[in-house]
Design a protein around this motif. Structure first.
Motif, PDB file in Angstrom:
ATOM      1  N   VAL A 126     -50.007   4.332  13.768  1.00  0.00           N
ATOM      2  CA  VAL A 126     -49.070   3.863  12.753  1.00  0.00           C
ATOM      3  C   VAL A 126     -49.781   3.969  11.413  1.00  0.00           C
ATOM      4  N   ARG A 127     -49.274   4.824  10.550  1.00  0.00           N
ATOM      5  CA  ARG A 127     -49.928   5.068   9.265  1.00  0.00           C
ATOM      6  C   ARG A 127     -49.028   4.621   8.119  1.00  0.00           C
TER       7      ARG A 127
ATOM      8  N   ALA B 195     -43.264  12.815  15.667  1.00  0.00           N
ATOM      9  CA  ALA B 195     -43.529  11.652  14.821  1.00  0.00           C
ATOM     10  C   ALA B 195     -42.221  10.974  14.453  1.00  0.00           C
ATOM     11  N   LEU B 196     -42.353   9.744  14.007  1.00  0.00           N
ATOM     12  CA  LEU B 196     -41.218   8.948  13.540  1.00  0.00           C
ATOM     13  C   LEU B 196     -41.571   8.380  12.177  1.00  0.00           C
TER      14      LEU B 196
ATOM     15  N   TYR C  57     -43.587   4.097   6.955  1.00  0.00           N
ATOM     16  CA  TYR C  57     -44.651   4.282   7.940  1.00  0.00           C
ATOM     17  C   TYR C  57     -44.349   5.496   8.795  1.00  0.00           C
ATOM     18  N   ALA C  58     -45.407   6.199   9.175  1.00  0.00           N
ATOM     19  CA  ALA C  58     -45.288   7.317  10.113  1.00  0.00           C
ATOM     20  C   ALA C  58     -45.937   6.908  11.415  1.00  0.00           C
ATOM     21  N   ILE C  59     -45.203   7.069  12.506  1.00  0.00           N
ATOM     22  CA  ILE C  59     -45.714   6.752  13.841  1.00  0.00           C
ATOM     23  C   ILE C  59     -45.777   8.052  14.630  1.00  0.00           C
TER      24      ILE C  59
ATOM     25  N   THR D  26     -53.145   1.844  12.250  1.00  0.00           N
ATOM     26  CA  THR D  26     -53.286   0.987  13.420  1.00  0.00           C
ATOM     27  C   THR D  26     -53.023   1.836  14.657  1.00  0.00           C
ATOM     28  N   LEU D  27     -53.791   1.598  15.715  1.00  0.00           N
ATOM     29  CA  LEU D  27     -53.651   2.368  16.950  1.00  0.00           C
ATOM     30  C   LEU D  27     -53.224   1.458  18.089  1.00  0.00           C
TER      31      LEU D  27
END
Length: 372
Positions: free
Chosen positions: A328-329, A293-294, A359-361, A337-338
């Motif tokens: 993306v949370r 994750a990022l 945000y966490a991706i 969002t996906l």
């Protein structure tokens, strides 16, 4: 290339729910960066229409021609001329993606006004635009008369964030923030390319057709620059600066054929100002020896109620993410969002407002596209 679009709000730094990692860092490393232009386009062009006639059948045809090409155009607004029918047309245009720039409460040479009159005109214009439900960002000097420092200062003090000039000499260097330049020397003296048809421009002071425009478009792409085009009297043979409609359609087609963000002058102003002040904070989250994750945020320290345009964050995802869907949370309100990560490799583009929200991706293996 995949695009992730996120709706963001204000907020502070949140903790990551997908595991621990190193402290966030801020730099321009290759795996996370802010694109110079929205969508990571090579250049930006703003199409401005200095024409107050919004109601005649001929100009309605022009508006529909813009719509048919799906090109956003900025219209002038002399607020002292706004009537109820004009106000209705403004709502119709803004609902379809068109924008407006301030042009004073009256169309006069503001350099010739006394200081109080200048302030009344530009401040009155700013407030009237807000009253119409518009967001006043950019201004254009009537007749291009913004030579005096006091005129420019009045525009700045009213609240406008940029102002466009109107000089034929701008053809020599119309490029705004070219190459590695981050902000213009003077936000209130932006150059614009004067667009006038051959039939009107007898002395050939302006850009007269698409063939003359193309070298400037290619120059903007080459130099990653922003251009502002200024038209008058489209499809009005007796009007000032007459430019034929088919010529405008050809110009817009040439812009669309290139790697150019066709940007409202308002949006381009906000994007450049935000990017110049923005700092990216991010950290990769490792799990089982792999990047899972990022966590990322952008902050520019500017007033969020004005500087609310998302910036494009370019993320280079790990190879293990290819062919899967990225999530993306928003760690504050948990919206998600996906977007599919390109199986063949490529960068992800994430729209992030620079308000320090985090945000966490990450990828979801159970949402694999089946191409990995």
């Amino acid at each position: 290339m995949a695009v992730l679009l996120v709706s963001l709000g204000g907020g502070g730094l949140a903790s990551l729910a997908v595991g621990c990692g190193k402290p966030l860092r801020s730099d321009d490393a290759a795996d996370v960066r802010i694109a110079k232009w929205r969508g990571d386009h090579r250049a930006a062009v703003s199409v401005t229409y200095d024409e107050s006639d919004l109601l005649s059948p001929g100009q309605r045809r022009v508006h529909h021609a813009f719509l048919a090409l799906a090109v956003p155009v900025d219209f002038e607004l002399v607020t002292g001329w706004v009537t109820t029918p004009v106000e209705d047309r403004i709502r119709w245009l803004t609902a379809r993606g068109f924008r407006f720039f301030g042009h004073g409460t009256r169309h006069v040479n503001h350099d010739n006004l006394d200081p109080d009159e200048v302030r009344q005109s530009v401040t009155g214009c700013y407030q009237a635009m807000k009253g119409l439900g518009l967001k006043p960002v950019a201004f254009a000097y009537p007749g291009g008369h913004g030579e005096l420092p006091r005129t420019r200062a009045a525009v700045r003090d009213a609240g406008f964030l940029s102002a466009r000039m109107f000089r034929a000499a701008a053809r020599r260097d119309p490029y705004i923030v070219p190459d590695d330049v981050r902000e213009p020397l003077d936000w209130y003296a932006l150059p614009s390319l004067v667009m006038m048809g051959h039939a009107f421009d007898a002395r050939h002071h302006a850009v007269d057709d698409t063939a003359e425009l193309i070298p400037y478009l290619d120059g903007a792409v080459r130099r990653t620059a922003w251009l502002i085009l200024t038209y008058h009297s489209i499809d009005k043979p007796k009007g000032y600066g007459f430019y034929p409609l088919d010529g405008v359609q050809s110009d817009l087609g040439a812009i669309k054929a290139r790697d150019i963000w066709i940007a409202s002058i308002n949006d381009a102003t906000l994007y450049v100002r935000e990017r110049a002040a923005a700092r990216v904070s991010y950290r990769w989250i490792d799990r089982a020896g792999a990047r899972s994750a990022l966590e990322v945020s952008i902050a520019d320290g500017l007033p969020a109620d004005v500087y609310d345009l998302p910036l494009t964050l370019v993320v280079r995802p790990p190879a293990s993410w290819r062919g899967h869907r990225a999530e993306v949370r928003d760690l504050r309100d948990h919206t998600v969002t996906l977007q599919e990560v390109p199986a063949q490799g490529g960068e992800l583009l994430v729209a992030v407002r620079p308000d320090a929200r985090t945000y966490a991706i990450k990828v979801r293996r159970d949402w694999s596209s089946g191409t990995s």
